[in-house]
Scaffold this active site. Structure first.
Site, PDB file in Angstrom:
ATOM      1  N   GLY A  46       1.377  -1.301   0.048  1.00  0.00           N
ATOM      2  CA  GLY A  46       0.413  -0.199   0.135  1.00  0.00           C
ATOM      3  C   GLY A  46       1.078   0.794   0.295  1.00  0.00           C
ATOM      4  O   GLY A  46       2.117   1.012  -0.179  1.00  0.00           O
ATOM      5  N   ASP A  47       0.465   2.532   0.305  1.00  0.00           N
ATOM      6  CA  ASP A  47       1.159   3.407  -0.282  1.00  0.00           C
ATOM      7  C   ASP A  47       1.949   3.867  -1.399  1.00  0.00           C
ATOM      8  O   ASP A  47       2.585   4.787  -1.073  1.00  0.00           O
ATOM      9  CB  ASP A  47       1.732   3.840   1.511  1.00  0.00           C
ATOM     10  CG  ASP A  47       1.325   4.042   2.586  1.00  0.00           C
ATOM     11  OD1 ASP A  47      -0.118   4.148   2.401  1.00  0.00           O
ATOM     12  OD2 ASP A  47       1.048   3.163   3.621  1.00  0.00           O
ATOM     13  N   LYS A  50      -1.819   5.111  -5.426  1.00  0.00           N
ATOM     14  CA  LYS A  50      -2.262   4.647  -6.751  1.00  0.00           C
ATOM     15  C   LYS A  50      -2.993   5.511  -6.944  1.00  0.00           C
ATOM     16  O   LYS A  50      -4.324   5.361  -7.272  1.00  0.00           O
ATOM     17  CB  LYS A  50      -3.294   3.658  -5.666  1.00  0.00           C
ATOM     18  CG  LYS A  50      -2.154   2.120  -5.958  1.00  0.00           C
ATOM     19  CD  LYS A  50      -3.371   0.789  -5.138  1.00  0.00           C
ATOM     20  CE  LYS A  50      -3.573   1.169  -3.379  1.00  0.00           C
ATOM     21  NZ  LYS A  50      -2.233   1.278  -3.049  1.00  0.00           N
ATOM     22  N   GLY A  51      -3.280   6.523  -5.210  1.00  0.00           N
ATOM     23  CA  GLY A  51      -4.574   7.535  -5.364  1.00  0.00           C
ATOM     24  C   GLY A  51      -3.671   8.898  -6.714  1.00  0.00           C
ATOM     25  O   GLY A  51      -4.744   9.208  -7.540  1.00  0.00           O
ATOM     26  N   ALA A  73      -7.496   2.375   4.819  1.00  0.00           N
ATOM     27  CA  ALA A  73      -6.876   3.197   3.498  1.00  0.00           C
ATOM     28  C   ALA A  73      -7.278   4.566   3.552  1.00  0.00           C
ATOM     29  O   ALA A  73      -8.264   5.157   3.323  1.00  0.00           O
ATOM     30  CB  ALA A  73      -7.458   2.823   2.611  1.00  0.00           C
ATOM     31  N   GLY A  74      -5.694   4.996   2.707  1.00  0.00           N
ATOM     32  CA  GLY A  74      -6.559   6.497   2.459  1.00  0.00           C
ATOM     33  C   GLY A  74      -5.802   7.024   1.498  1.00  0.00           C
ATOM     34  O   GLY A  74      -4.490   6.335   0.915  1.00  0.00           O
ATOM     35  N   HIS A  75      -6.148   7.715   0.020  1.00  0.00           N
ATOM     36  CA  HIS A  75      -5.080   8.051  -1.534  1.00  0.00           C
ATOM     37  C   HIS A  75      -4.817   9.396  -0.716  1.00  0.00           C
ATOM     38  O   HIS A  75      -5.860  10.201  -0.249  1.00  0.00           O
ATOM     39  CB  HIS A  75      -6.129   7.958  -2.062  1.00  0.00           C
ATOM     40  CG  HIS A  75      -6.043   6.871  -2.335  1.00  0.00           C
ATOM     41  ND1 HIS A  75      -5.298   4.917  -1.894  1.00  0.00           N
ATOM     42  CD2 HIS A  75      -6.927   5.923  -2.833  1.00  0.00           C
ATOM     43  CE1 HIS A  75      -6.164   4.379  -2.235  1.00  0.00           C
ATOM     44  NE2 HIS A  75      -6.923   4.492  -2.770  1.00  0.00           N
ATOM     45  N   GLN A 257      -4.827  -0.589  -0.828  1.00  0.00           N
ATOM     46  CA  GLN A 257      -3.559  -1.317   0.317  1.00  0.00           C
ATOM     47  C   GLN A 257      -3.032  -2.058  -0.891  1.00  0.00           C
ATOM     48  O   GLN A 257      -2.886  -1.798  -2.238  1.00  0.00           O
ATOM     49  CB  GLN A 257      -4.229  -2.506   1.189  1.00  0.00           C
ATOM     50  CG  GLN A 257      -4.727  -1.362   2.351  1.00  0.00           C
ATOM     51  CD  GLN A 257      -6.194  -1.841   2.616  1.00  0.00           C
ATOM     52  OE1 GLN A 257      -7.304  -2.661   1.799  1.00  0.00           O
ATOM     53  NE2 GLN A 257      -6.894  -1.701   3.615  1.00  0.00           N
ATOM     54  N   GLY A 335      -1.407   8.838   9.663  1.00  0.00           N
ATOM     55  CA  GLY A 335      -0.560   9.889  10.131  1.00  0.00           C
ATOM     56  C   GLY A 335       0.681   9.572  10.721  1.00  0.00           C
ATOM     57  O   GLY A 335       2.114   9.971  11.131  1.00  0.00           O
ATOM     58  N   SER A 448       5.876   7.460 -12.767  1.00  0.00           N
ATOM     59  CA  SER A 448       5.471   9.433 -11.912  1.00  0.00           C
ATOM     60  C   SER A 448       7.480   9.981 -11.346  1.00  0.00           C
ATOM     61  O   SER A 448       8.047   9.428 -10.579  1.00  0.00           O
ATOM     62  CB  SER A 448       5.421   9.055 -10.399  1.00  0.00           C
ATOM     63  OG  SER A 448       4.360   9.985 -10.435  1.00  0.00           O
TER      64      SER A 448
END
Length: 459
Positions: A46-47, A50-51, A73-75, A257, A335, A448
């Protein structure tokens, strides 16, 4: 072909592209290579970014769909200097055109979802959102149970975000879960809540010697109100996506993830509680996996993860701190500082195979600029035996020592390289990309070199 060399991978991509160009010439041919169903998955912990990759392609899609996980999960998406932190709503929400969809495989905290909608409204965004009526709902006692379970599991705990994700998936399998549609039907909600509340109360008391902190009637009143507020968004999204597919619409699926957190294929038990692989779009949304045209595996140029458990290529504290700060490696949702390390191609090799990846999006190459020589893990040494695939044995994975290949680093990257294209990138960076391709037999088609949407190169 007799072998799965990189040349064969490119041949399959060319055949695939020609087929879809000449046999399905639907209007709006995209830089998504004409694909109508595309899945973006994480190839690590994850991280991976993907966002950003989802956001990059979302403008060409009619639907952007989240198919598993929850607000654990977060983007983070950066557009024109503005930072957007998303947790449940797909990254495509930052465009006006696509419909954002939360599939039935996602578990939803209604309060968190309403807060996220308000967050977007405050930023001037009016989401076009559909929520599956079959998605399961996180209740307050699930969060309490999460804490109880973590304490009970000890050294085998996965490092939970304490958002109730595992307990709600467990209740789903116990078949006394509560679904989004139930929030709009008060009598059904009351009936189901009583059984679920009673079961979890006994479990929390037995394992944690605690009582549920909120009483059943208060929860019922609270969740009836959530149902009223969210009712306009709740519908049969499986049927809608099927209709969209039949009408040639472009559908982009966004995974949460990564492969090593998948409940079946990850480093169990240090995983999440859902399947993060591409094939889960079928169970997570009701869209057939046989119709997937393109599977993009997002891979960071190094690794990071939040949580505990073995991490073979983890860097020592001082070196890891430098990379963490440069890459801003802190969890979008919690965080928490992420653990960081060198790129692990054993992990990526598994991601290519299990997901059926057609290509790789390689992110955060800018973070490795001016870093000197770079180490890349190509295999594990486990008790004197060379392993190129991820072991299922937790004992063996704990013993895994990375086998490194050293590659020369590159200097600073500049924004004009995005406009000039791939060949303008430093030779050592392009050699880094080629090495990855050769090792995992999958082409790197997306590069990227910065956090902004615009800092992306398509090969």
């Amino acid at each position: 072909p007799r072998s799965r060399g990189l040349g064969d991978v490119y041949k399959r991509q060319i055949v695939h592209l020609v087929y879809h160009t000449f046999t399905k010439p639907a209007p709006g041919y995209m830089s998504l290579n004409g694909s109508k169903i595309t899945v973006i998955v994480g190839a690590q912990w994850g991280d991976e970014g993907k966002g950003k990759i989802t956001d990059y392609f979302a403008g060409e899609s009619d639907y952007v769909v989240r198919y598993h996980g929850g607000n654990n999960a977060g983007h983070t998406v950066i557009v024109n200097g503005s930072i957007f932190k998303l947790h449940l709503i797909p990254s495509g929400v930052l465009y006006d055109h696509p419909v954002s969809v939360i599939g039935n495989g996602v578990v939803i905290d209604p309060a968190a979802l309403l807060n996220e909608l308000q967050y977007l409204h405050n930023k001037g965004i009016q989401p076009r959102l559909n929520i599956s009526d079959r998605a399961h709902v996180i209740m307050p006692y699930h969060k309490q149970m999460d804490d109880v379970l973590t304490n009970h599991q000890g050294v085998l705990a996965a490092g939970s975000t304490k958002r109730g994700i595992a307990p709600v998936y467990a209740d789903k399998m116990f078949r006394h879960g509560i679904r989004m549609i139930d929030l709009t039907e008060p009598d059904i909600l009351k009936e189901k809540l009583h059984r679920s509340y009673e079961f979890n109360h006994k479990l929390i008391n037995a394992i944690g010697d605690q009582v549920i902190q909120e009483d059943e009637k208060s929860i019922y009143r609270e969740y009836c109100q959530y149902g009223k507020k969210l009712a306009p968004y709740i519908k049969d999204v499986s049927l809608e996506l099927y209709s969209a597919q039949q009408n040639g619409k472009a559908i982009l699926f966004e995974g949460a993830q990564g492969i090593s957190l998948d409940i079946d294929h990850g480093i169990y038990p240090y995983t999440t509680s859902s399947n993060s692989i591409a094939g889960n779009i079928a169970t997570g949304t009701g869209v057939s996996f046989r119709d997937i045209d393109r599977i993009i595996g997002v891979t960071k140029a190094y690794i990071s993860r939040v949580g505990i458990g073995p991490l073979p290529t983890e860097l020592p504290l001082e070196k890891g701190n430098d990379l963490r700060e440069k890459g801003k490696e802190y969890g979008t949702t919690t965080g928490r500082p992420r653990r960081v390390g060198w790129l692990d191609l054993v992990q990526v090799r598994q991601a290519v195979r299990v997901n059926g990846m057609t290509e790789i999006a390689l992110t955060k190459l800018d973070i490795l600029s001016n870093n000197g020589d770079l180490s890349v893990c190509t295999a594990y040494n486990i008790d004197g035996q060379l392993e190129q695939e991820m072991p299922a044995s937790l004992h063996r994975f704990r013993q895994a020592e990375p086998v490194y290949h050293t590659l020369p680093g590159w200097g600073q990257l500049s924004d004009d390289m995005t406009e000039k294209g791939y060949e303008s990138l430093p030779e050592n960076l392009r050699n880094y990309v080629k090495f990855i391709e050769d090792q995992v037999s999958c082409p790197v088609s997306i590069i990227s070199i910065g956090p902004e949407r615009s800092q992306t190169i398509i090969r």
